[in-house]
Design an enzyme around this catalytic site. Structure first.
Site, short mmCIF file in Angstrom:
data_model
loop_
_atom_site.label_atom_id
_atom_site.label_comp_id
_atom_site.label_asym_id
_atom_site.label_seq_id
_atom_site.Cartn_x
_atom_site.Cartn_y
_atom_site.Cartn_z
CG ASP A 136 -1.83 1.17 1.32
OD1 ASP A 136 -2.32 1.74 0.07
OD2 ASP A 136 -1.90 1.57 2.49
CB ILE A 151 1.90 3.33 -14.79
CG1 ILE A 151 3.49 3.77 -14.67
CG2 ILE A 151 1.08 4.16 -14.07
CD1 ILE A 151 3.86 3.58 -13.19
CG ASN A 190 -7.59 0.93 2.27
OD1 ASN A 190 -6.76 0.59 3.45
ND2 ASN A 190 -7.17 1.66 1.17
#
EC number: 7.6.2.1
Length: 1426
Positions: free
Chosen positions: A438, A998, A1059
């Site tokens: 994360d 990406i 999350n």
């Protein structure tokens, strides 16, 4: 007996209910629910099972017995055993293990006379010892639980008695569903109960949930709507309502139900009304509630499932090899059986060798061979290591102890160490190949600093604020003499800025030690009880760098023009204020109130500040302002009635409005700003609170207005307020608004008060808070504006979401629509600039509703709120009906700095061969910039971007990128396609080609579809790093699951927020970061750290050690058992395969159980093949664990071959030595046992890389214990174990020089090959581990030179490979410059297309053009040489 029956009844009901709980009778009929009306007696159709709770009072006695009497009481029992069932149940559980069943089978088999090999009692000994040890451990554990259960069940609480009609003391175990409970401050909640009364004037109850989820920040719960307005405590005797709610479940973030009054009126219930068992009442004098779940049906007990069990990769490999040992055992036993049959067939008629049965019957050789097979199974049973698994558990406990004792993991600021929550997978830390991380709170500090904003299309750079941050950083660096070599600021990593802004950063905002970020201490309480304590994690958002905001001079000038005169009648005409001014007012009002921040006093942070209502304040000129705000709202509204310029009549009666439903009013989920970098699923987030500092007091006097801002009489100044926010983002925005004297003064469940400069105090009626969720990706507040008296919706969220919800403006429309379109375009440009600087971005918008529109929405929203099934879906639909046709006000940019040591850690993990993926909710530009700042991407990396709008375009773009990559490495022989081998990357590690990928969340959704998964994985296998932006929590877990299952690699996921929980649970190893986002990630993780930088040592050092130690120990166990068992096997060739042993049975049993058990355990805990310092300096050494070099399949077989060789030597050297002598069977076996002991112990010495005094002490102790046992046993046991007779054998041998000569010669010959191999390996062809081990013996100067030489050789190999790769290319393209950290996206490329033509290429692909046509449309860049 009653308790046992109740326990059985409870589990039976749970079993039956489990089969029907999720059975739905069909989809929810929402249209029929709308027709019910507010007070309709018609009950909506409910699917599944639900609970009806009737109050435990006299008027409901019969009904109570009907409904609530069947529910379990509040007695808990976490024990598994009783005095009666302990032995049978524990044995039943232990015999679930295959190894125990195997040895039980051998014990039973040895009781069969025809196949008996040992004395019956001796065969039972190993199994009995193992079972007894485990049973004692389980019994002590269960007894401890019993004492805790008894203590908890006998706690006292106040329960209302329907007989005595008052609250009386009762034990927790006597509480039942439907009871009324009264709790005081600091009392623990005994059962799950709905809150009906609180002494707090606002109907709020503060609870601490640290006992439930580990979070120490206080949370707020709300009294059920309709009861909060009562002046007196609720009277149970007058309670005439019933509760219908969902069946018990373990979801802490959800509670669905409704309270139905006697007049059939319903009030929705949510988790905000539920007090959970195990939580503690804080800062609330007294509360009253009714129990809805008790005992084992409470959410706390349903979540008490204990730690998750994971099986490590090494353990799975060992289990496979145990099966190979079983096969080897069968082969050896078949050999013995066949040999025995052949031997008997040769002497079938010679009764001297073939002894008949007592009845004179002669057993046939075939049947005798069959019996001998089972006898050999018993004799050679030690080949299967019964003590292996016990030793593994002991070693793992030791390894965990040393990991948790490492002082480098200690975080002084948080007073925390690394937590090892999964005890059985520590060795997997040494084999990680993919790391999924994360961003916010994991790579960054999650300490938000307000940096820039855009209002009405104008960008405000806040240059003075940037200078202040620089000066603050420099001051800290000077005070601490700390020179930071790596930039911790993300904003200064970007070069481009808005045209009106000049660059003010002359140097990086370096990282500083985390313990200096908390600021000064504050005083709690007053008087004698006051004490000065440092800021804790709950008050982390307290440093001046975070709380102080220096206003922008241009925006300050515009604020100074906001005066009441601007809105007052002048010469009988109303002067419309500039539209930009109205945008500014609404923008900062939204920053101040669109949150769940609680306002407190600094000396009592948990006591909220409340102000009198607006009606009682002597505010001048506000009535005159109302009409103008109404006119402005009329122009902006899309309602037909408002467009006509008429004020619609209210369709909402006053009584109806006064009973507005609470939609998670006080504690919604983490607000929308969390989505900006991570999409949050859980509503529980850590608290961030702060009070005004001296720096802010200096800036607080800056004149925003011509006059002075006056505070309310008797109320604290703005700088004396303390804000407690659920996330740092919220607090940063509130402090930014306060810097412009738009100060959040107070918040209650019904209203929010803001002191807005010259306009004075504004009290907004708080109608609803629509909390953030991962689907909507935004949050909203619905208020009634005090100036216009209209319903206004303020929304903040990610730009990708808010931009799609804006009202459609036509270029040919009215001037207002054109202006809104211009604002939107300019704001989008500013958002892109902010993202390129690494700032977290948010969009702020508003919507004005007429009372008619609001009444219609409210009616539907109420029905969704009072439903039980599908409540989340209905509430989501209701929120989406509200959040549309918004007007964009502006955007904000917040800086979240990198944690200390993150770039260095990521660089080390990259060198270790770990592929790192960053999964974030940030937008693309922000994610890429941060990836460069933390060295996830390097400036010379070739960057590919996947950002498409369709599945076909995604597939075509991935194909094109793969072709481009294949051209670069087509001459490399090491290239491997995905179809051939998914385990190895197609690009060699030293090929010189570095690529980064990406991918956005929408494109990721396409890539995760089954048809594109293989192509996506092949593309990512070429890339050193992957950044997934705009990823939802579900996508995060799906990505981890895809890589783990399809590539068959070891994965690790690390995150800090709710999350990240799903991602953490899916990975092979989940690591939670304890920080600002609560403890959900930690509670779900296998390991917990306080900072990301600790991950490098956890993997590179402790992971490497744990893996190599345990691998070598397991191999040693296999070697040791095979080597010793083969002595018995070779002897069978000289005893007619009769199943006879040449050693005493007791010695045979104790050889593995006692004499040789401790040394490998000590080896597995203390062995260090390379020092920690060297492992950190040379991360490349970690790759040996990734390749499983310590435990490969061929390593296992080589170990077994070595064991066979050593057993041959150990048997035949003594055999030939004593050949022809009159040595008996047990005298011959004694030197064999002694030599075998020396061989297996010295074998461990050869394999050890770091012998310590503990190793030597244990080895010497094992040898002495063997001789001591042999001497004592030989002196005392004459005929205790017939037919063997070890009497005085060891004593005789210890006086015989031949015995010593045999032992020394046997040991030397047996170990010579392994010793020679290790010597040659270390000198002629050393592995990287052995070369690195040499560094530990060098002086510091020699070590430095050796490390430089090592690294220089590695760089030279990379450079050589890179130039070879470039020369091998046929295209002759000129290499493109890699994107720099200053402007990350400028030269980023996709498919070797310049960034300027990338979007055109993707658009063409989206529109369905062919791949060739798409690149032709992309421009001439396709033909450029790069």
């Amino acid at each position: 007996m009653t308790e046992a029956l109740q326990w059985a009844r409870y589990h039976w009901r749970r079993l039956i209910r489990g089969a029907t709980r999720d059975d739905d009778s069909g989809p929810y009929n929402y249209s029929s629910l709308l027709a019910c009306g507010r007070k309709s007696s018609q009950t909506p159709k409910l699917s599944g099972r639900h609970r009806i709770v009737v109050p435990h009072i006299q008027p409901f006695k019969d009904e109570y017995e009907k409904f609530s009497g069947a529910y379990v009481n509040n007695r808990i029992r976490t024990t598994k055993y009783t005095l009666l069932n302990f032995v049978p149940r524990n044995l039943f559980e232990q015999f679930h293990r295959a190894a125990n069943l195997y040895f039980l089978f051998l014990v039973v088999l040895n009781w069969v006379p025809l196949v008996e090999a040992f004395q019956k009692e001796i065969t039972m000994l190993p199994l009995v010892v193992v079972l007894t040890i485990i049973a004692i451990k389980d019994g002590l554990e269960d007894y401890r639980k019993y004492k805790i259960d008894k203590q908890i069940n006998n706690l006292i609480t106040k329960v209302y008695s329907r007989k005595e009609k008052k609250y009386i003391d009762r034990c927790w175990k006597d509480v039942t569903v439907g009871d009324f409970i009264r709790l005081s401050c600091n009392e623990v909640i005994p059962a799950d109960m709905v809150l009906l009364f609180s002494t707090d004037p606002d109907g709020i109850c503060h609870i601490e949930t640290s006992g439930l989820d580990g979070e120490s920040n206080l949370k707020q719960r709300q009294v059920v709507r309709g009861y909060a307005e009562q002046d007196s405590e609720v009277d149970p005797e007058k309670f005439s309502s019933r509760i219908e709610c969902e069946s018990p479940n373990n979801d802490l973030s959800r509670f669905r139900g409704f309270l139905e009054h006697s007049n059939k009126e319903r009030v929705g219930l949510s988790k905000e009304n539920l007090l959970l068992r195990g939580c503690t009442i804080r800062n609330t004098e007294a509360v009253v509630g009714i129990v809805v779940y008790a005992g084992h049906e409470t959410k706390a007990m349903l979540n008490n499932s204990g730690p998750r069990y994971k099986r490590s990769k090494l353990e799975r490999r060992a289990n496979t090899d145990v099966l190979w040992c079983v096969m080897l055992l069968v082969i050896m036993c078949l050999t013995g059986a066949v040999g025995h049959g052949i031997w008997l067939s040769r002497y079938e008629k010679m009764h001297f060798f073939n002894v008949p049965e007592p009845d004179g019957h002669i057993i046939s050789p075939l049947l005798a061979g069959f019996y001998m097979f089972w006898t050999m199974i018993i004799l050679l049973q030690v080949l299967i290591p019964i003590s292996l698994y016990v030793s593994i558990e002991i070693v793992k406990l030791g390894q965990i102890y040393f990991i948790q004792s490492d002082v480098d993991f200690y975080n002084e600021k948080m007073d925390s160490i690394v937590q090892c929550r999964a005890l059985n997978i520590a060795e997997d830390l040494g084999q990680i190949q993919y790391l999924f991380s994360d961003k916010t709170g994991t790579l960054t500090e999650n300490k938000m600093v307000f940096r820039r904003c855009s209002v009405a299309g104008f960008d405000y750079c806040h240059e003075e604020n940037a200078r202040r941050l620089e000066s603050y950083q420099e001051a800290v660096s000077e005070d601490e003499d700390f020179i930071d070599t790596v930039s911790g600021s993300l904003s200064n990593m970007a070069k481009p800025r808005a045209p009106s802004c000049r660059t003010v950063h002359n140097g990086p905002l370096g990282n500083k030690p985390s313990n200096h970020l908390a600021g000064s201490s504050f005083t709690l309480g007053s008087g004698e009880g006051a004490s000065e304590v440092p800021h804790s994690r709950q008050a982390a958002f307290s440093s001046p760098i975070e709380t102080d905001v220096v206003p922008d001079t241009r925006l300050l000038d515009k604020f100074s023009q906001i005066t009441p005169r601007l809105f007052m009648p002048l010469d009988e005409t109303i002067q419309n204020p500039p539209m930009e001014t109205l945008y500014i007012i609404d923008f900062f009002i939204a920053l101040a109130i669109c949150n769940t921040v609680v306002v407190s006093a600094p000396n009592q942070p948990r006591q909220k500040i409340r102000h009198p209502s607006l009606g009682g304040l002597p505010i001048k000129s506000l009535e005159e302002i109302k009409s103008l705000f109404q006119r402005w709202s009329v122009r902006r509204s899309s309602s037909p009635s408002l467009n006509s310029g008429k004020e619609p009549s209210s369709g909402v009666p006053n009584a109806f409005v006064s009973r507005l439903p609470l939609f998670s009013r006080m504690k919604p989920a983490s607000p929308v700003e969390e989505e900006v970098s991570q999409v949050c699923e859980s509503p529980q987030c850590s608290s961030s609170s702060a009070c005004c500092t001296e720096t802010e007091k200096q800036h607080g006097d800056a004149g925003l207005l011509n006059g002075k801002a006056e505070s309310l009489p008797g109320q604290p100044l703005a700088c004396n307020l303390c804000y407690e926010a659920e996330s740092p983002d919220e607090a940063a925005l509130v402090y930014a608004a306060r810097a412009y004297q738009c100060t959040l003064r107070s918040r209650t469940p019904e209203q929010v008060m803001v002191d807005f400069a010259a306009l004075g105090p504004l009290t907004f009626q708080l109608l609803h808070i629509l909390p953030f969720d991962s689907v909507r990706k935004r949050m909203s507040v619905v208020v009634r504006h005090p100036l216009s008296n209209q319903v206004v919706v303020y929304t903040k969220g990610a730009d990708s979401v808010i931009m799609e919800l804006l009202s459609v403006a036509s270029p040919d429309g009215a001037s207002l629509e054109k202006q809104q379109m211009i604002v939107r375009e300019k704001t989008q440009k500013h958002l892109d600039d902010y993202a390129k600087q690494g700032l977290r971005t948010l969009c702020i918008a508003k919507k004005v509703m007429s009372d008619t529109e609001y009444a219609e929405w409210l009616r539907n929203h109420f029905l969704a709120e009072t439903s039980i099934d599908n409540r989340e879906e209905l509430l989501l639909e209701s929120a989406m009906r509200l959040e549309n046709k918004l007007t964009l006000l502006g955007a904000t940019g917040i800086e979240d700095r990198l944690q200390e040591g993150v770039p260095e850690s990521i660089e080390a993990l990259h060198k270790a061969g770990i592929k790192i993926w960053m999964l974030t909710g940030d937008k693309q530009e922000t994610a890429v910039n941060i990836a460069y700042a933390c060295k996830l991407l390097e400036p010379d990396d070739k960057l590919f971007i996947l950002n498409t709008q369709s599945k076909d375009a995604c597939g075509m773009l991935m194909s094109t990128i793969l072709k481009e990559l294949q051209k670069k490495t087509q001459a490399l022989p090491e290239q491997v396609s995905l179809s051939e081998d998914l385990l190895q990357p197609p690009v060699p590690r030293d090929s010189g080609l570095r690529a980064g990928l990406i991918i956005t969340g929408k494109t990721l959704e396409f890539a995760l579809q089954e048809s594109l998964q293989k192509q996506f994985l092949e593309l990512t296998s070429w890339c050193q790093a992957v950044v997934c932006c705009r990823a939802t929590p579900l996508q995060k877990s799906e990505v981890v699951k895809l890589v783990r299952s399809h590539l068959q690699v070891m994965t690790l996921a690390i995150g800090d927020g709710a999350n990240d929980v799903s991602m953490i649970q899916v990975a092979d190893i989940g690591i939670g970061v304890s920080g600002q986002e609560g403890m959900q990630a930690v509670m779900a993780s296998d390991f917990a750290v306080s900072q990301f930088k600790h991950l490098s040592k956890l993997l590179l050092v402790h992971g490497h050690w744990c893996y190599t130690r345990l691998s070598n120990m397991i191999l040693y166990f296999f070697y040791k058992n095979v080597a010793y068992v083969n002595l018995l096997f070779w002897y069978q060739f000289f005893c007619g395969f009769s199943g006879t042993s040449m050693t005493d049975y007791w010695v045979l049993i104790f050889f593995n159980l006692l004499f040789t058990s401790a040394p490998p355990v000590i080896y597995g805990v203390l062995e260090k093949d390379v020092s920690a310092e060297t492992l950190m300096q040379l991360p490349e050494l970690y790759r040996s664990g990734q390749k499983s070099e310590a435990y490969l399949p061929h390593t296992f077989w080589i170990t077994l071959l070595d064991a066979f060789y050593q057993s041959l030597v150990c048997f035949f050297v003594p055999y030939f030595t004593y050949q022809g002598s009159d040595t008996d069977i047990f005298a011959f076996g004694n030197p064999l046992n002694t030599a075998a002991l020396f061989i297996v112990l010295l074998h461990l010495v050869i394999e050890s890389k770091s012998l310590t005094w503990i190793h030597l002490l244990v080895i010497i102790g094992s040898i002495l214990s063997y001789f001591l046992f042999a001497i004592v046993f030989g002196a005392m046991c004459v005929t205790c174990n017939p037919p063997s007779n070890p009497y005085w054998i060891m004593q005789e041998h210890m006086l015989d020089p031949v015995f010593y000569l045999v032992c020394i010669l046997t040991t030397s010959i047996a170990l010579l090959p392994r010793f020679v191999y290790r010597v040659l390996q270390g000198s002629l062809f050393p592995s990287p581990i052995l070369r690195a081990k040499h560094f530990d013996r060098l002086t510091p100067e020699e070590r430095t030179k050796a490390l430089k030489k090592w690294r220089g050789a590695g760089k030279m190999n990379q450079v050589t490979s890179k130039y070879a790769n470039q020369s091998a290319g046929k295209s002759g393209r000129r290499p493109m410059p890699g994107p720099s950290a200053v402007f990350a996206m400028k030269s980023a490329s996709s498919c070797a297309i310049e960034q300027g033509n990338l979007s055109l290429c993707e658009t063409a692909l989206d529109q369905g053009y062919s791949e060739t046509k798409a690149f032709e449309m992309a421009g001439p860049s396709k033909g450029k040489e790069s």
